[in-house]
Design a protein around this motif. Structure first.
Motif, PDB file in Angstrom:
ATOM      1  N   TRP A   1       0.832  -1.273  -0.060  1.00 36.98           N
ATOM      2  CA  TRP A   1       0.076   0.008   0.118  1.00 36.98           C
ATOM      3  C   TRP A   1       0.745   1.209   0.207  1.00 36.98           C
ATOM      4  O   TRP A   1       2.011   1.222   0.337  1.00 36.98           O
ATOM      5  CB  TRP A   1      -1.008   0.068   1.226  1.00 36.98           C
ATOM      6  CG  TRP A   1      -0.337   0.331   2.612  1.00 36.98           C
ATOM      7  CD1 TRP A   1       0.567   0.089   3.107  1.00 36.98           C
ATOM      8  CD2 TRP A   1      -0.983   1.224   3.564  1.00 36.98           C
ATOM      9  NE1 TRP A   1       0.834   0.528   4.215  1.00 36.98           N
ATOM     10  CE2 TRP A   1      -0.386   1.359   4.746  1.00 36.98           C
ATOM     11  CE3 TRP A   1      -2.388   1.746   3.403  1.00 36.98           C
ATOM     12  CZ2 TRP A   1      -0.624   2.147   5.895  1.00 36.98           C
ATOM     13  CZ3 TRP A   1      -2.674   2.525   4.646  1.00 36.98           C
ATOM     14  CH2 TRP A   1      -1.651   2.362   5.787  1.00 36.98           C
ATOM     15  N   ASP A   2       0.195   2.381  -0.666  1.00 35.49           N
ATOM     16  CA  ASP A   2       0.942   3.442  -0.452  1.00 35.49           C
ATOM     17  C   ASP A   2      -0.159   4.856   0.183  1.00 35.49           C
ATOM     18  O   ASP A   2      -0.732   5.025  -0.401  1.00 35.49           O
ATOM     19  CB  ASP A   2       1.280   4.017  -2.036  1.00 35.49           C
ATOM     20  CG  ASP A   2       1.913   5.465  -2.005  1.00 35.49           C
ATOM     21  OD1 ASP A   2       2.178   6.012  -0.833  1.00 35.49           O
ATOM     22  OD2 ASP A   2       2.074   5.958  -2.944  1.00 35.49           O
TER      23      ASP A   2
ATOM     24  N   GLY B   1      -0.117   7.788  -1.585  1.00 39.14           N
ATOM     25  CA  GLY B   1      -0.751   8.016  -3.014  1.00 39.14           C
ATOM     26  C   GLY B   1      -1.914   7.353  -3.054  1.00 39.14           C
ATOM     27  O   GLY B   1      -2.510   7.231  -3.994  1.00 39.14           O
ATOM     28  N   GLN B   2      -2.650   7.159  -1.805  1.00 37.99           N
ATOM     29  CA  GLN B   2      -3.906   6.565  -1.822  1.00 37.99           C
ATOM     30  C   GLN B   2      -4.065   5.244  -2.593  1.00 37.99           C
ATOM     31  O   GLN B   2      -4.995   4.929  -3.180  1.00 37.99           O
ATOM     32  CB  GLN B   2      -4.993   7.791  -2.392  1.00 37.99           C
ATOM     33  CG  GLN B   2      -5.134   8.798  -1.686  1.00 37.99           C
ATOM     34  CD  GLN B   2      -5.651   8.686  -0.220  1.00 37.99           C
ATOM     35  OE1 GLN B   2      -6.931   8.632  -0.108  1.00 37.99           O
ATOM     36  NE2 GLN B   2      -4.991   8.561   0.865  1.00 37.99           N
ATOM     37  N   TYR B   3      -3.002   4.435  -2.404  1.00 38.44           N
ATOM     38  CA  TYR B   3      -3.207   3.165  -3.028  1.00 38.44           C
ATOM     39  C   TYR B   3      -3.067   2.041  -2.125  1.00 38.44           C
ATOM     40  O   TYR B   3      -2.456   2.043  -1.020  1.00 38.44           O
ATOM     41  CB  TYR B   3      -1.903   3.016  -4.129  1.00 38.44           C
ATOM     42  CG  TYR B   3      -1.775   1.417  -4.558  1.00 38.44           C
ATOM     43  CD1 TYR B   3      -2.856   0.968  -5.541  1.00 38.44           C
ATOM     44  CD2 TYR B   3      -0.831   0.686  -4.196  1.00 38.44           C
ATOM     45  CE1 TYR B   3      -2.762  -0.214  -6.069  1.00 38.44           C
ATOM     46  CE2 TYR B   3      -0.933  -0.787  -4.630  1.00 38.44           C
ATOM     47  CZ  TYR B   3      -1.528  -1.119  -5.500  1.00 38.44           C
ATOM     48  OH  TYR B   3      -1.662  -2.403  -6.032  1.00 38.44           O
TER      49      TYR B   3
ATOM     50  N   ASP C   1      -3.408  -2.384  -2.327  1.00 41.21           N
ATOM     51  CA  ASP C   1      -3.627  -3.617  -3.323  1.00 41.21           C
ATOM     52  C   ASP C   1      -4.843  -4.561  -2.705  1.00 41.21           C
ATOM     53  O   ASP C   1      -4.780  -5.404  -1.787  1.00 41.21           O
ATOM     54  CB  ASP C   1      -2.501  -4.505  -3.416  1.00 41.21           C
ATOM     55  CG  ASP C   1      -2.496  -5.624  -4.245  1.00 41.21           C
ATOM     56  OD1 ASP C   1      -3.510  -5.749  -4.940  1.00 41.21           O
ATOM     57  OD2 ASP C   1      -1.586  -6.511  -4.104  1.00 41.21           O
ATOM     58  N   THR C   2      -6.140  -4.122  -3.120  1.00 34.36           N
ATOM     59  CA  THR C   2      -7.365  -4.577  -2.462  1.00 34.36           C
ATOM     60  C   THR C   2      -7.282  -6.314  -2.772  1.00 34.36           C
ATOM     61  O   THR C   2      -7.771  -6.732  -1.957  1.00 34.36           O
ATOM     62  CB  THR C   2      -8.543  -3.882  -3.351  1.00 34.36           C
ATOM     63  OG1 THR C   2      -8.316  -4.159  -4.768  1.00 34.36           O
ATOM     64  CG2 THR C   2      -8.512  -2.702  -2.979  1.00 34.36           C
TER      65      THR C   2
ATOM     66  N   ALA D   1      -7.604   5.736   2.628  1.00 33.68           N
ATOM     67  CA  ALA D   1      -7.166   4.929   1.599  1.00 33.68           C
ATOM     68  C   ALA D   1      -7.776   3.525   1.985  1.00 33.68           C
ATOM     69  O   ALA D   1      -8.275   2.578   1.271  1.00 33.68           O
ATOM     70  CB  ALA D   1      -5.654   4.802   1.238  1.00 33.68           C
TER      71      ALA D   1
ATOM     72  N   ALA E   1     -10.693   1.188   0.300  1.00 34.86           N
ATOM     73  CA  ALA E   1     -10.381   0.084  -0.281  1.00 34.86           C
ATOM     74  C   ALA E   1     -11.380  -1.220   0.257  1.00 34.86           C
ATOM     75  O   ALA E   1     -11.868  -2.289  -0.273  1.00 34.86           O
ATOM     76  CB  ALA E   1      -8.920  -0.652   0.110  1.00 34.86           C
TER      77      ALA E   1
END
Length: 297
Positions: free
Chosen positions: A46-47, A50-52, A54-55, A95, A99
């Motif tokens: 996750w970041d 960066g609002q990411y 890995d769902t 984030a 997710a």
């Protein structure tokens, strides 16, 4: 809770690492969120900035626990570090909440960290979860931090906020700094020592998180503090008794302000926070008293 797959953000921190050990000891499958490429099935990339997330790595999780955030007392509160403190909590929570909300089969519960700092300086007044937010940086931060979890709550996921006090532990946090000073005979009260400290043993912190995670029907904010807050003067005396060391070196308020800047206001502030909802829900503290908590640490 039956043996489950549980995701933990902030798994390398003081509370997170203890929680992971506890869950794995009971046979749960724990996946840790990491800020790099995942190196195995027990990691999820996750970041937060960066609002990411890995769902795919969250699929099948019965619970997601978010304890991530830059240390409140790790550095002087410059404008840049205050942004880091805020962004690490607010952006990371947002984030993760999004997710969780996007999963085809979302977890049963989303446990998101918070802090008793939301109440500000309460003086001698005991406060429960019903108290309004205070004024200042930490209260406004905590309000944003909790609001960032709205996507999960709105998606129907049971959402819990753990408003944690000062964790009594040897390996980090405020007590991680106090223990070496007191063991060296250099401990003492901070300021006049009349300010209340709402503390909790690390063992009870982990047990409370698991209790809230595993108990259906519990949602919203919960104060994770021992039942009877004490003043800094009383805690200083307890440290001296348990460690069998003198506590002869009080730190004047002016010295704290010179050393810590804006953070000193929160160190010298008083927070008499009571875990009303936790007690009403049936949770039992293993180390409710300060001497027991210090010995456990």
């Amino acid at each position: 809770m039956e043996r489950s797959r549980i995701a933990v953000a902030g798994a390398s921190g003081l509370i997170g690492s203890a929680l992971v050990r506890s869950l794995r000891a009971d046979g749960h499958e724990v996946v840790r969120l990491v800020r790099r490429a995942a190196h195995g099935p027990d990691e999820v990339c996750w970041d937060p900035g960066g609002q990411y997330v890995d769902t795919a790595g969250l699929a099948g999780c019965a619970a997601v626990v978010n304890l991530a955030g830059a240390g409140i007392g790790d550095r002087r509160w410059t404008a840049a570090y205050k942004r880091e403190i805020r962004d690490s909590r607010v952006l990371g929570t947002a984030a993760l909440a999004r997710a969780v909300a996007e999963l085809a089969e979302p977890p049963r519960v989303f446990v998101s960290g918070s802090a008793v700092g939301i109440y500000g300086d309460t003086g001698d007044r005991a406060v429960t979860e019903n108290a309004p937010p205070g004024d200042g940086f930490l209260p406004s931060l905590c309000v944003e931090w909790e609001a960032a979890a709205d996507p999960a709550r709105q998606a129907g996921v049971r959402t819990v906020f753990t408003r944690t006090g000062l964790v009594v532990a040897r390996g980090g946090g405020a007590w991680g700094r106090l223990f070496p000073l007191f063991k060296a005979g250099l401990g003492g009260r901070l300021g006049d020592g009349r300010q209340y400290w709402s503390y909790i043993a690390l063992h009870d912190e982990v047990a409370a998180i698991r209790f809230l995670m595993e108990t259906e029907g519990l949602s919203g904010p919960f104060n994770l503090t021992a039942p009877h807050p004490l003043t800094n003067r009383e805690i200083t005396a307890a440290m001296a008794r348990v460690l069998n060391r003198p506590a002869l070196f009080p730190v004047p308020a002016a010295a704290l302000r010179a050393a810590l800047g804006e953070l000193a206001g929160d160190v010298l502030g008083s927070q008499r926070v009571v875990p009303e909802r936790l007690l009403e829900s049936g949770f039992t503290f293993a180390f409710p008293g300060i001497e027991d908590a210090i010995r456990a640490a």
